[in-house]
Each structure stands twice: as C-alpha cells, then as structure tokens.
Design a protein around this motif. Structure first.
Motif, PDB file in Angstrom:
ATOM      1  N   LEU A  44     -50.513   5.250 -73.046  1.00 26.71           N
ATOM      2  CA  LEU A  44     -51.382   5.739 -74.104  1.00 26.71           C
ATOM      3  C   LEU A  44     -51.427   4.689 -75.204  1.00 26.71           C
ATOM      4  O   LEU A  44     -50.391   4.226 -75.684  1.00 26.71           O
ATOM      5  CB  LEU A  44     -50.839   7.060 -74.660  1.00 26.71           C
ATOM      6  N   VAL A  45     -52.636   4.289 -75.612  1.00 25.32           N
ATOM      7  CA  VAL A  45     -52.809   3.269 -76.640  1.00 25.32           C
ATOM      8  C   VAL A  45     -53.607   3.878 -77.794  1.00 25.32           C
ATOM      9  O   VAL A  45     -54.659   4.493 -77.580  1.00 25.32           O
ATOM     10  CB  VAL A  45     -53.540   2.026 -76.075  1.00 25.32           C
TER      11      VAL A  45
ATOM     12  N   HIS B  27     -56.729   6.056 -76.081  1.00 19.72           N
ATOM     13  CA  HIS B  27     -57.098   5.430 -74.818  1.00 19.72           C
ATOM     14  C   HIS B  27     -55.946   5.514 -73.827  1.00 19.72           C
ATOM     15  O   HIS B  27     -54.821   5.152 -74.151  1.00 19.72           O
ATOM     16  CB  HIS B  27     -57.491   3.965 -75.032  1.00 19.72           C
ATOM     17  N   VAL B  28     -56.250   5.966 -72.612  1.00 17.34           N
ATOM     18  CA  VAL B  28     -55.223   6.131 -71.591  1.00 17.34           C
ATOM     19  C   VAL B  28     -55.510   5.165 -70.448  1.00 17.34           C
ATOM     20  O   VAL B  28     -56.662   5.001 -70.024  1.00 17.34           O
ATOM     21  CB  VAL B  28     -55.185   7.585 -71.069  1.00 17.34           C
ATOM     22  N   TYR B  29     -54.448   4.538 -69.942  1.00 16.93           N
ATOM     23  CA  TYR B  29     -54.553   3.570 -68.846  1.00 16.93           C
ATOM     24  C   TYR B  29     -53.553   3.955 -67.764  1.00 16.93           C
ATOM     25  O   TYR B  29     -52.535   4.571 -68.041  1.00 16.93           O
ATOM     26  CB  TYR B  29     -54.245   2.156 -69.344  1.00 16.93           C
ATOM     27  N   THR B  30     -53.865   3.566 -66.537  1.00 20.84           N
ATOM     28  CA  THR B  30     -52.963   3.837 -65.419  1.00 20.84           C
ATOM     29  C   THR B  30     -52.868   2.607 -64.519  1.00 20.84           C
ATOM     30  O   THR B  30     -53.850   1.869 -64.386  1.00 20.84           O
ATOM     31  CB  THR B  30     -53.438   5.058 -64.596  1.00 20.84           C
ATOM     32  N   PRO B  31     -51.716   2.382 -63.906  1.00 15.36           N
ATOM     33  CA  PRO B  31     -51.613   1.281 -62.946  1.00 15.36           C
ATOM     34  C   PRO B  31     -52.216   1.665 -61.589  1.00 15.36           C
ATOM     35  O   PRO B  31     -52.518   0.804 -60.770  1.00 15.36           O
ATOM     36  CB  PRO B  31     -50.111   1.044 -62.822  1.00 15.36           C
TER      37      PRO B  31
ATOM     38  N   LEU C 176     -53.855  -2.845 -65.769  1.00  9.10           N
ATOM     39  CA  LEU C 176     -53.962  -1.396 -65.842  1.00  9.10           C
ATOM     40  C   LEU C 176     -55.442  -1.035 -65.800  1.00  9.10           C
ATOM     41  O   LEU C 176     -56.288  -1.795 -66.248  1.00  9.10           O
ATOM     42  CB  LEU C 176     -53.334  -0.874 -67.132  1.00  9.10           C
ATOM     43  N   ARG C 177     -55.744   0.138 -65.274  1.00 11.59           N
ATOM     44  CA  ARG C 177     -57.118   0.617 -65.187  1.00 11.59           C
ATOM     45  C   ARG C 177     -57.333   1.662 -66.276  1.00 11.59           C
ATOM     46  O   ARG C 177     -56.534   2.582 -66.430  1.00 11.59           O
ATOM     47  CB  ARG C 177     -57.347   1.238 -63.800  1.00 11.59           C
ATOM     48  N   PRO C 178     -58.444   1.546 -67.049  1.00  9.75           N
ATOM     49  CA  PRO C 178     -58.706   2.579 -68.050  1.00  9.75           C
ATOM     50  C   PRO C 178     -59.077   3.891 -67.369  1.00  9.75           C
ATOM     51  O   PRO C 178     -59.798   3.901 -66.379  1.00  9.75           O
ATOM     52  CB  PRO C 178     -59.882   2.025 -68.863  1.00  9.75           C
ATOM     53  N   CYS C 179     -58.578   4.975 -67.902  1.00 11.36           N
ATOM     54  CA  CYS C 179     -58.934   6.293 -67.381  1.00 11.36           C
ATOM     55  C   CYS C 179     -60.272   6.684 -67.983  1.00 11.36           C
ATOM     56  O   CYS C 179     -60.562   6.367 -69.137  1.00 11.36           O
ATOM     57  CB  CYS C 179     -57.863   7.310 -67.745  1.00 11.36           C
TER      58      CYS C 179
ATOM     59  N   CYS D 214     -57.450  10.257 -65.384  1.00 12.32           N
ATOM     60  CA  CYS D 214     -56.900   9.109 -64.659  1.00 12.32           C
ATOM     61  C   CYS D 214     -57.000   9.292 -63.152  1.00 12.32           C
ATOM     62  O   CYS D 214     -57.021   8.331 -62.404  1.00 12.32           O
ATOM     63  CB  CYS D 214     -55.434   8.900 -65.039  1.00 12.32           C
ATOM     64  N   ASP D 215     -57.026  10.514 -62.731  1.00 12.17           N
ATOM     65  CA  ASP D 215     -57.069  10.817 -61.304  1.00 12.17           C
ATOM     66  C   ASP D 215     -58.286  11.684 -61.028  1.00 12.17           C
ATOM     67  O   ASP D 215     -58.184  12.909 -60.935  1.00 12.17           O
ATOM     68  CB  ASP D 215     -55.793  11.560 -60.884  1.00 12.17           C
ATOM     69  N   PRO D 216     -59.472  11.055 -60.929  1.00  8.31           N
ATOM     70  CA  PRO D 216     -60.670  11.857 -60.721  1.00  8.31           C
ATOM     71  C   PRO D 216     -60.570  12.682 -59.433  1.00  8.31           C
ATOM     72  O   PRO D 216     -59.900  12.298 -58.490  1.00  8.31           O
ATOM     73  CB  PRO D 216     -61.799  10.841 -60.623  1.00  8.31           C
TER      74      PRO D 216
END
Length: 172
Positions: free
Chosen positions: A38-39, A43-47, A55-58, A63-65
């Motif tokens: 969390l930034v 903004h949330v990112y996931t590996p 990292l990929r932006p959600c 994050c997990d569509p």
C-alpha cells in the motif's frame, strides 16, 4: 520499486521545490511473496502477475480480478471494464468458458420527480460480445442483430450455440 516523497502540504513556497532521484534499499523480514504493498494509503500493488522485482498496480476490480466465468460477479466486472455509463444494467444472453454475450441497457430520458408524474424514460440497449482473457472478460464486438449474422461478420469463430437464439434488441 520507486518511492516518491512529497511534503505533506506540497507547500512550494517553503522552498521544497526540487526533485532528486535516489536509490533506496528496503529490507524485509521475510520475502514479499504474494502480499500487497500500500502506497500513500491509496494505491495498492501486488507482485502477483508482475515480472520480479516489479510490482503490478491493482485496478478498479482489485488485485485479484474475478477470472472470466459465467457468474454474476464476473459479468459485473465485464460491465465495469466496458466503456458504458455507471448505472448500466445487463442481461446475460450466452456464456461459456471462452465467450460471453451481454445486452447492456442504460436508462435515458428526462429526470423525473417521482412515480405518477407522467414522466417517461427509455433505455438504450447495446449487445456486447466478450472473449475471456486471464485478467477478465475483454470486449471484442458490438451489434444489435438477431441471431449470428452480425457477429459472424466480425468474428466467424463465434460459437453458433451462443448466438443462434439471440433476439433483436428491444429499443424501448
């Protein structure tokens, strides 16, 4: 990962106007694994799904569509990912593991005061055809024809079982 620090008030008059890029090393007590980052409390990112060390932006769907499935939540995600007005409704017309067809309807007309005020509105309908993608349903075509003729002009591979019984769109 890039980290940007901004003064909380972004007060340029205080003299904090320059930028400088520096490399910072972040040591974690254990591997990040599939945990989210969390930034700025927003903004949330996931590996997951990114090429390490990136990292990929959600996105809007998290994050997990939802994987493309023949379910109501998957249809909602398809509608959210389609460029249509916010309160558009849908009717599922056909679905399998690869293809989806939805009739999307957006209410149109004057703003009405309440029931019984002789104010009428109508709906604008459009038929959308989707193909499954690892990140969700992706729109591939639209048309308003009954049956398969319209979609087969654009996508000859579209399965007949998902279009042969399509009625013409209701334009009310």
């Amino acid at each position: 990962m890039m980290v940007t620090y901004e003064s909380p008030s972004q007060d340029r008059e205080a003299g904090c106007t320059g930028t400088q890029r520096v490399e910072a090393t972040v040591e974690l007590g254990e591997p990040l694994s599939s945990r989210r980052v969390l930034v700025n409390n927003w903004h949330v990112y996931t590996p997951v799904g990114a090429n390490p060390p990136d990292l990929r932006p959600c996105g809007e769907n998290g994050c997990d569509p939802t994987p493309p499935r023949c379910t109501s939540s998957s249809y909602r995600q398809a509608v959210n990912d389609t460029d249509v007005p916010q309160h558009t409704t849908w009717e599922e017309r056909g679905c399998d593991d690869t293809w989806l067809v939805l009739d999307l309807t957006t209410r149109m007309g004057p703003v009405c005061g309440g029931p019984g005020d002789d104010c009428s509105s109508s709906g604008l309908s459009q038929r959308w055809f989707y193909r499954a993608d690892p990140s969700g349903w992706r729109p591939v075509a639209t048309n308003d024809h009954a049956g398969c003729a319209g979609i087969h002009k654009v996508l000859p591979e579209w399965p007949v079982r998902l279009c042969e019984a399509l009625p013409p769109l209701d334009r009310s």
